[in-house]
Design an enzyme around this catalytic site. Sequence first.
Site, PDB file in Angstrom:
ATOM      1  N   GLY A 161       0.818  -1.201   0.000  1.00  0.00           N
ATOM      2  CA  GLY A 161       0.000   0.000   0.000  1.00  0.00           C
ATOM      3  C   GLY A 161       0.854   1.255   0.000  1.00  0.00           C
ATOM      4  N   CYS A 162       0.224   2.387  -0.295  1.00  0.00           N
ATOM      5  CA  CYS A 162       0.961   3.653  -0.389  1.00  0.00           C
ATOM      6  C   CYS A 162       1.436   4.135   0.976  1.00  0.00           C
ATOM      7  CB  CYS A 162       0.100   4.712  -1.076  1.00  0.00           C
ATOM      8  SG  CYS A 162      -1.571   4.880  -0.410  1.00  0.00           S
ATOM      9  N   TYR A 163       0.540   4.139   1.975  1.00  0.00           N
ATOM     10  CA  TYR A 163       0.951   4.540   3.318  1.00  0.00           C
ATOM     11  C   TYR A 163       2.043   3.611   3.846  1.00  0.00           C
ATOM     12  CZ  TYR A 163      -3.022   7.743   4.164  1.00  0.00           C
ATOM     13  OH  TYR A 163      -3.916   8.785   4.135  1.00  0.00           O
ATOM     14  N   CYS A 204       5.549   4.174   2.389  1.00  0.00           N
ATOM     15  CA  CYS A 204       6.163   5.405   2.895  1.00  0.00           C
ATOM     16  C   CYS A 204       6.713   5.231   4.312  1.00  0.00           C
ATOM     17  CB  CYS A 204       5.123   6.529   2.861  1.00  0.00           C
ATOM     18  SG  CYS A 204       5.818   8.189   2.966  1.00  0.00           S
TER      19      CYS A 204
END
EC number: 1.2.1.38
Length: 352
Positions: free
Chosen positions: A155-157, A160
């Site tokens: 996922g993007c979160y 990061c």
Amino acid sequence: MAEKKKIGILGASGYTGAELVRLLLRHPRVEIVLLTADRRAGHKMGDVFPQFAPYDLPQLVSIDSVDWAAAKLDLVFCALPHATTQTVLKDLLSKAPETKVVDLSADFRLQDPAVYAKWYGHEHHALDLQQEAVYGLTEIYRRDVKKARLVANPGCYTTCAQLPLIPLLKAKAIESDEIVIDAKSGMTGAGRSAKEEMLFSEVSEGFHAYGVGHHRHMSELDQEFSKAAGKDVLVTFTPHLTPMNRGIYSTIYVRGRRGKTARDLHETLSKQYEKDPFVYVLPFGKTPNSRHVRGSNMTFIGVAEDRKPGRAIIVSTLDNLTKGASGQAVQNMNVMLGFAETLGLDQPALSS
């Protein structure tokens, strides 16, 4: 010149599907031969996203119309919703077992079926594939990705937060029970389907937290941080929605372990990523701006000292559609197909 690999994109009418098309159009070793979008079947990609009108792309078709065996695809990107994905990929891989897949949904990220059922509200119906899938955080699991048939794109979160924290947990440089992640996302992270709460007048000039205490990405963070730390980790994570199109910006609070200082953490991350093309660790004390990664496959990481002794503040940012989704998916494709990892992804961030 080597023959180009045949690529399919399932769910091409969403933001991540469009980002995949944008990136693959400039990739010298692949050819897009299949685009699916059930509700837009029969239309051209340029009808859905006008920026693609000048390009020679296949017409959008429904998934049910695809003969997987006859298509002879080398690799498929799946940008469909969770639950739908597991059914589609189970069918695809049973009929075309040689096809490789990079899945951008959450269906194959979690390794424990019970954890998946708890967080996503339904049983997993492709357990054999769930056990086969490799978690595709490329910088950390590159060797596994290279051998995989099915890669679960993170996922993007989670991307990061994991890129700065996994090396520190593996090095036992931070306390695993004192991690706090405060993250912000651009609007494209909420998808393209029409929602009242996503109207311009509802989000402009505002900023709010959501999924507080129960966002699904927490399960993904817990899984990967626990593996890195060698013990169970429960992370504190709060996401926010900001009125910008692209970007993830994470401010992370940690405590050094066994006397480790913020400078020690910075040194660990600098050494970890000194040869990785898509992670840049800023000079100590400097913090990134989300504008500096927009449209690129880069992650920028900064480390600063907290005024509280023993504590550090880590700031990381990436483009949620590129490194947080489609760019990382192409990066994984490059590794899976034996291409240079940077192929088709070496463009710098947009300047404005």
